[in-house]
Enzyme design. Structure first.
Site, PDB file in Angstrom:
ATOM      1  N   HIS A   1     -12.789 -26.425   5.725  1.00 26.67           N
ATOM      2  CA  HIS A   1     -11.837 -27.537   5.786  1.00 26.67           C
ATOM      3  C   HIS A   1     -12.504 -28.867   6.109  1.00 26.67           C
ATOM      4  O   HIS A   1     -12.357 -29.862   5.379  1.00 26.67           O
ATOM      5  CB  HIS A   1     -10.765 -27.268   6.848  1.00 26.67           C
TER       6      HIS A   1
ATOM      7  N   ARG B   1       0.804  -1.224   0.000  1.00 24.85           N
ATOM      8  CA  ARG B   1       0.000   0.000   0.000  1.00 24.85           C
ATOM      9  C   ARG B   1       0.837   1.274   0.000  1.00 24.85           C
ATOM     10  O   ARG B   1       0.324   2.354  -0.285  1.00 24.85           O
ATOM     11  CB  ARG B   1      -0.929   0.007   1.218  1.00 24.85           C
TER      12      ARG B   1
ATOM     13  N   HIS C   1      -6.909 -24.637   1.240  1.00 27.26           N
ATOM     14  CA  HIS C   1      -5.579 -25.224   1.076  1.00 27.26           C
ATOM     15  C   HIS C   1      -5.524 -26.685   1.507  1.00 27.26           C
ATOM     16  O   HIS C   1      -4.625 -27.414   1.072  1.00 27.26           O
ATOM     17  CB  HIS C   1      -4.522 -24.383   1.804  1.00 27.26           C
TER      18      HIS C   1
ATOM     19  N   LYS D   1      -8.518 -25.124  18.988  1.00 31.95           N
ATOM     20  CA  LYS D   1      -7.250 -24.443  19.242  1.00 31.95           C
ATOM     21  C   LYS D   1      -6.758 -24.796  20.640  1.00 31.95           C
ATOM     22  O   LYS D   1      -7.526 -25.174  21.510  1.00 31.95           O
ATOM     23  CB  LYS D   1      -7.420 -22.932  19.105  1.00 31.95           C
TER      24      LYS D   1
ATOM     25  N   LYS E   1     -10.736 -18.416   1.897  1.00 34.95           N
ATOM     26  CA  LYS E   1     -11.848 -18.655   2.813  1.00 34.95           C
ATOM     27  C   LYS E   1     -11.594 -17.898   4.119  1.00 34.95           C
ATOM     28  O   LYS E   1     -10.460 -17.469   4.371  1.00 34.95           O
ATOM     29  CB  LYS E   1     -11.998 -20.165   3.070  1.00 34.95           C
TER      30      LYS E   1
ATOM     31  N   ASP F   1     -14.606 -20.749  10.787  1.00 34.68           N
ATOM     32  CA  ASP F   1     -13.217 -20.708  10.335  1.00 34.68           C
ATOM     33  C   ASP F   1     -12.730 -22.060   9.832  1.00 34.68           C
ATOM     34  O   ASP F   1     -11.924 -22.124   8.907  1.00 34.68           O
ATOM     35  CB  ASP F   1     -12.320 -20.232  11.479  1.00 34.68           C
TER      36      ASP F   1
ATOM     37  N   GLU G   1      -5.158 -27.916  16.688  1.00 34.40           N
ATOM     38  CA  GLU G   1      -4.070 -26.934  16.650  1.00 34.40           C
ATOM     39  C   GLU G   1      -3.584 -26.672  18.068  1.00 34.40           C
ATOM     40  O   GLU G   1      -4.385 -26.671  19.007  1.00 34.40           O
ATOM     41  CB  GLU G   1      -4.554 -25.627  16.025  1.00 34.40           C
TER      42      GLU G   1
ATOM     43  N   LYS H   1      -3.376 -30.467  -0.215  1.00 34.05           N
ATOM     44  CA  LYS H   1      -2.437 -31.364   0.456  1.00 34.05           C
ATOM     45  C   LYS H   1      -2.362 -32.685  -0.310  1.00 34.05           C
ATOM     46  O   LYS H   1      -3.381 -33.282  -0.659  1.00 34.05           O
ATOM     47  CB  LYS H   1      -2.874 -31.608   1.902  1.00 34.05           C
TER      48      LYS H   1
END
Length: 489
Positions: A237, A45, A175, A336, A145, A232, A213, A179
């Protein structure tokens, strides 16, 4: 062989670009997959960011590449592909004309516009690409996403993009679909009679799909508290992995055939509405706990807020109402600050119909197929076998382990973003998501979100655990247990 192409990475100085996209393109160069004449145009930017960008990328590669991947010679060559440009993605100014003049030198090339941006500005960015005449018949737009926060917002974003790009030009990226182990799932199913003939409700007892995670909010606090784990991770996914596990064999391995079969799975998902959400969905939020020997803060401490009902953990018992999967529970789980980082698909088969061995031989455990996507990539099949160190007939589970990480440890680096960006450049949409899939996924997710807004708060779980106890009870109702990474045979 891929032809030279131009890829414009809007948001080129952002976290995703520096941590994932540029390292992926560097790997593509190392493997000979960046044709001479290709240009990588990351946007920033401010002019001072443009001047610093080459060194910023240099530092990012040294930080985020794996051991042994970086070397000065390859960096020197790769840096020649980089053409940083200043662009304000929401304002029509003179910088867009600079971008247009640069791209004019490659009018015949494939053009990939990668929107590494907040979804709220996708439409405006696409509009400016159109106003400036940058969209050619060879152009594609890649969008990240999650698209929207609900079905209505996703439809609005997709409709705005659709004003400027035809559907076949829109590459919605997840993504996980890039894989290599995920792609191997289709090879495993559709090229091996051993599995394809034993892939239905007659032989399979339950299927678990988990993405755990160990990290917390990192730098995503603002986004994450509005989204939560359901939007999310589950909406994209986990549902995409579910589709690949459960879909029928496509008659051809092309984009339309694969997408059609995935859509059938989403349409067959049993809706969860009202009290059905209470019975089949668990949501959790982590509090301080011990993770790998360190005390880590809870979600609210990381967020810096006194209260929040945003879920950091979700477990769902889902059913697919078709002939193949009738009665088979699919358990979806993500969280998480979990005990270990792992993504895996666990297929547990039904017990043998008749046990010919007596109690002295020991219990017979069901066969189990584990497809691990990360951190290492492997396929494990657990079978019952006689103990060879005992003259008595005693049985024990043994595991056949195919370590794909070890087999292909020859300088090749599996990288989902690399695969998907090269596919976009080659105009291969097979691993990208169709607008209809996004719409159908949100139709299943939205009633869960609505129920949560009306009722209750997340269950709490300690950081460093496998989630709230409610998630274990969800499986116990069917006499099942979670297979946690590294804790099963």
């Amino acid at each position: 062989m891929l032809n030279p192409f131009d890829i414009v990475i809007f948001g080129g100085g952002g976290d995703l670009a520096l941590r994932k996209l540029l390292p992926a393109l560097y790997r593509a160069y190392q493997e000979g997959n960046l044709p001479e004449g290709t240009r990588i145009l990351p946007t920033v930017r401010e002019q001072n960011k443009q001047q610093e960008f080459i060194e910023t990328t240099h530092s990012a590669l040294q930080t985020h590449l794996g051991k042994g991947e970086y070397n000065k010679k390859d960096w020197s060559a790769f840096s020649q592909f980089l053409v940083p440009v200043v662009v304000n993605v929401t304002e029509e100014d003179e910088y867009w004309d600079t971008l247009k003049n640069i791209l004019a030198d490659g009018e015949e090339k494939s053009r990939v516009f990668y929107l590494s941006l907040p979804p709220a500005v996708y439409g405006r960015c696409c509009e400016l690409l159109s106003v400036k005449g940058l969209i050619t018949e060879h152009s594609r737009v890649v969008v990240e996403k999650p698209i929207g926060y609900c079905g209505k917002s996703a439809e609005e974003i997709n409709a705005k993009i659709g004003e400027f790009f035809a559907e076949e030009q829109v590459f919605r990226i997840d993504h996980y679909l890039g894989k290599e182990t995920v792609q191997n799932l289709m090879a495993l199913r559709f090229s091996n009679a051993l599995f394809e003939n034993l892939w239905d409700a007659k032989t399979i007892d339950n299927i678990q799909i988990s993405i755990s995670e160990t990290v917390g909010l990192e730098s995503r606090a603002g986004f994450y508290d509005k989204a939560g784990a359901l939007r999310d991770m589950v909406q994209n996914h986990l549902l995409q992995l579910l589709c690949l596990v459960a879909m029928e064999s496509p008659h051809k391995l092309n984009a339309n055939s694969i997408r059609a079969e995935k859509l059938k799975v989403l349409e067959a998902l049993r809706p969860l509405v009202g009290e059905q959400v209470d019975d089949n969905v668990v949501r959790g939020q982590y509090v301080p706990g011990d993770l790998e020997g360190k005390l880590v803060p809870g979600y609210l401490e990381e967020l810096g807020e006194g209260s929040s009902k945003t879920e950091t953990f979700v477990a769902i018992r889902a059913h697919i109402d078709n002939w193949r999967w009738s009665g088979v529970p699919f358990y979806l789980r993500t969280g998480k600050r979990m005990k270990k980082r792992c993504a895996e698909i666990v297929v547990e088969y039904k017990p043998v119909s008749h046990n010919v061995y007596g109690d002295a031989a020991g219990p017979i455990q069901p066969n189990r197929l584990v497809i691990r996507l990360q951190p290492e990539e492997s396929i494990q099949l657990t079978l019952m076998s006689k103990r060879l160190d005992n003259l008595e007939m005693q049985l024990e589970p043994v595991t056949l382990n195919i370590s794909l990480s070890e087999k292909y440890n020859n300088g090749y680096h599996s990288d989902a973003y690399k695969r998907l960006m090269l596919d976009a450049a080659a105009n291969n949409p097979a691993l990208f998501i169709h607008r209809d899939e996004v719409r159908q996924a949100w139709q299943w997710i939205d009633p869960i979100v609505e129920r949560w807004q009306d009722k209750g708060a997340p269950s709490l779980y300690r950081a460093g655990s496998w989630g709230p106890e409610d998630a274990d009870e969800l499986l116990e109702e069917n006499k099942h247990v979670w297979f946690n990474a590294g804790e099963h045979a």
